[in-house]
Design a protein around this motif. Sequence first.
Motif, PDB file in Angstrom:
ATOM      1  N   GLU A   1      54.758   7.096  10.872  1.00 16.71           N
ATOM      2  CA  GLU A   1      53.414   6.733  10.430  1.00 16.71           C
ATOM      3  C   GLU A   1      53.415   5.290   9.917  1.00 16.71           C
ATOM      4  O   GLU A   1      54.446   4.807   9.449  1.00 16.71           O
ATOM      5  CB  GLU A   1      52.950   7.674   9.308  1.00 16.71           C
ATOM      6  CG  GLU A   1      52.662   9.091   9.787  1.00 16.71           C
ATOM      7  CD  GLU A   1      51.557   9.116  10.828  1.00 16.71           C
ATOM      8  OE1 GLU A   1      50.532   8.445  10.623  1.00 16.71           O
ATOM      9  OE2 GLU A   1      51.735   9.801  11.853  1.00 16.71           O
TER      10      GLU A   1
ATOM     11  N   THR B   1      45.374   1.936   5.202  1.00 15.51           N
ATOM     12  CA  THR B   1      44.189   2.777   5.282  1.00 15.51           C
ATOM     13  C   THR B   1      43.664   2.795   6.713  1.00 15.51           C
ATOM     14  O   THR B   1      43.434   1.742   7.307  1.00 15.51           O
ATOM     15  CB  THR B   1      43.088   2.216   4.347  1.00 15.51           C
ATOM     16  OG1 THR B   1      43.631   2.093   3.044  1.00 15.51           O
ATOM     17  CG2 THR B   1      41.886   3.135   4.309  1.00 15.51           C
ATOM     18  N   GLU B   2      43.491   3.967   7.259  1.00 12.63           N
ATOM     19  CA  GLU B   2      42.956   4.102   8.608  1.00 12.63           C
ATOM     20  C   GLU B   2      41.478   4.407   8.542  1.00 12.63           C
ATOM     21  O   GLU B   2      41.016   5.110   7.658  1.00 12.63           O
ATOM     22  CB  GLU B   2      43.635   5.268   9.324  1.00 12.63           C
ATOM     23  CG  GLU B   2      44.882   4.880  10.054  1.00 12.63           C
ATOM     24  CD  GLU B   2      45.458   6.081  10.803  1.00 12.63           C
ATOM     25  OE1 GLU B   2      46.580   6.464  10.472  1.00 12.63           O
ATOM     26  OE2 GLU B   2      44.773   6.633  11.680  1.00 12.63           O
ATOM     27  N   GLU B   3      40.765   3.865   9.502  1.00 11.20           N
ATOM     28  CA  GLU B   3      39.329   4.095   9.522  1.00 11.20           C
ATOM     29  C   GLU B   3      38.914   4.572  10.903  1.00 11.20           C
ATOM     30  O   GLU B   3      39.108   3.872  11.903  1.00 11.20           O
ATOM     31  CB  GLU B   3      38.613   2.800   9.170  1.00 11.20           C
ATOM     32  CG  GLU B   3      37.150   2.990   8.836  1.00 11.20           C
ATOM     33  CD  GLU B   3      36.577   1.729   8.189  1.00 11.20           C
ATOM     34  OE1 GLU B   3      36.716   1.587   6.973  1.00 11.20           O
ATOM     35  OE2 GLU B   3      36.039   0.890   8.924  1.00 11.20           O
TER      36      GLU B   3
ATOM     37  N   GLY C   1      40.104   6.372  13.065  1.00  9.43           N
ATOM     38  CA  GLY C   1      41.085   6.577  14.122  1.00  9.43           C
ATOM     39  C   GLY C   1      41.218   5.416  15.095  1.00  9.43           C
ATOM     40  O   GLY C   1      41.855   5.548  16.130  1.00  9.43           O
ATOM     41  N   TRP C   2      40.638   4.271  14.789  1.00 12.94           N
ATOM     42  CA  TRP C   2      40.729   3.131  15.716  1.00 12.94           C
ATOM     43  C   TRP C   2      40.971   1.811  15.004  1.00 12.94           C
ATOM     44  O   TRP C   2      41.112   0.774  15.640  1.00 12.94           O
ATOM     45  CB  TRP C   2      39.453   3.024  16.553  1.00 12.94           C
ATOM     46  CG  TRP C   2      38.224   2.818  15.710  1.00 12.94           C
ATOM     47  CD1 TRP C   2      37.460   3.795  15.127  1.00 12.94           C
ATOM     48  CD2 TRP C   2      37.631   1.566  15.314  1.00 12.94           C
ATOM     49  NE1 TRP C   2      36.454   3.221  14.394  1.00 12.94           N
ATOM     50  CE2 TRP C   2      36.520   1.866  14.507  1.00 12.94           C
ATOM     51  CE3 TRP C   2      37.938   0.226  15.583  1.00 12.94           C
ATOM     52  CZ2 TRP C   2      35.723   0.862  13.951  1.00 12.94           C
ATOM     53  CZ3 TRP C   2      37.130  -0.776  15.035  1.00 12.94           C
ATOM     54  CH2 TRP C   2      36.035  -0.438  14.230  1.00 12.94           C
ATOM     55  N   CYS C   3      41.040   1.841  13.700  1.00 12.89           N
ATOM     56  CA  CYS C   3      41.105   0.603  12.934  1.00 12.89           C
ATOM     57  C   CYS C   3      41.916   0.874  11.667  1.00 12.89           C
ATOM     58  O   CYS C   3      41.852   1.966  11.105  1.00 12.89           O
ATOM     59  CB  CYS C   3      39.678   0.182  12.575  1.00 12.89           C
ATOM     60  SG  CYS C   3      39.558  -1.197  11.447  1.00 12.89           S
ATOM     61  N   LEU C   4      42.708  -0.093  11.260  1.00 16.98           N
ATOM     62  CA  LEU C   4      43.389   0.079   9.976  1.00 16.98           C
ATOM     63  C   LEU C   4      43.471  -1.239   9.236  1.00 16.98           C
ATOM     64  O   LEU C   4      43.298  -2.316   9.813  1.00 16.98           O
ATOM     65  CB  LEU C   4      44.777   0.685  10.166  1.00 16.98           C
ATOM     66  CG  LEU C   4      45.867  -0.067  10.918  1.00 16.98           C
ATOM     67  CD1 LEU C   4      46.458  -1.219  10.108  1.00 16.98           C
ATOM     68  CD2 LEU C   4      46.984   0.883  11.308  1.00 16.98           C
TER      69      LEU C   4
ATOM     70  N   GLN D   1      49.141   5.106  19.532  1.00 12.78           N
ATOM     71  CA  GLN D   1      50.122   5.147  18.434  1.00 12.78           C
ATOM     72  C   GLN D   1      50.934   3.857  18.348  1.00 12.78           C
ATOM     73  O   GLN D   1      51.174   3.323  17.266  1.00 12.78           O
ATOM     74  CB  GLN D   1      51.049   6.350  18.654  1.00 12.78           C
ATOM     75  CG  GLN D   1      52.134   6.512  17.604  1.00 12.78           C
ATOM     76  CD  GLN D   1      51.588   7.004  16.268  1.00 12.78           C
ATOM     77  OE1 GLN D   1      50.417   7.360  16.166  1.00 12.78           O
ATOM     78  NE2 GLN D   1      52.422   7.006  15.251  1.00 12.78           N
TER      79      GLN D   1
ATOM     80  N   LYS E   1      48.915   1.197  16.949  1.00 12.20           N
ATOM     81  CA  LYS E   1      48.652   1.477  15.536  1.00 12.20           C
ATOM     82  C   LYS E   1      49.792   0.952  14.673  1.00 12.20           C
ATOM     83  O   LYS E   1      49.557   0.315  13.651  1.00 12.20           O
ATOM     84  CB  LYS E   1      48.478   2.986  15.336  1.00 12.20           C
ATOM     85  CG  LYS E   1      48.162   3.360  13.901  1.00 12.20           C
ATOM     86  CD  LYS E   1      47.552   4.732  13.813  1.00 12.20           C
ATOM     87  CE  LYS E   1      48.612   5.786  13.612  1.00 12.20           C
ATOM     88  NZ  LYS E   1      48.014   7.113  13.346  1.00 12.20           N
TER      89      LYS E   1
ATOM     90  N   ALA F   1      49.668  -2.054  11.990  1.00  8.80           N
ATOM     91  CA  ALA F   1      50.117  -1.882  10.603  1.00  8.80           C
ATOM     92  C   ALA F   1      51.064  -3.009  10.209  1.00  8.80           C
ATOM     93  O   ALA F   1      50.983  -3.540   9.096  1.00  8.80           O
ATOM     94  CB  ALA F   1      50.803  -0.530  10.440  1.00  8.80           C
TER      95      ALA F   1
END
Length: 74
Positions: free
Chosen positions: A2, A22-24, A26-29, A48, A51, A55
Amino acid sequence: MEPHEIVDLEPCPCCGGVGCVTEEGGWCLYIQCMDCGAHTAGLEFKNQEEKLDAARRAADVWNMRKVIAPGPGE
Ligand SMILES: [Zn+2]
């Protein structure tokens, strides 16, 4: 794996608080301070692998202290 497991975050540049991945939607963090709400710009991802890459990049931005400070009343 993760996002929060792979990033190494400095304390918040605004208040010294703890930053959190923080994920928003499911397409942005982004990285956000748990204490004052300062955050980095959001980075989009499609899967993934992206993602985790997002990060890492968000953590780099955070560690360079390029954060958006919370506005009054936010
Ligand atoms: Zn803070």
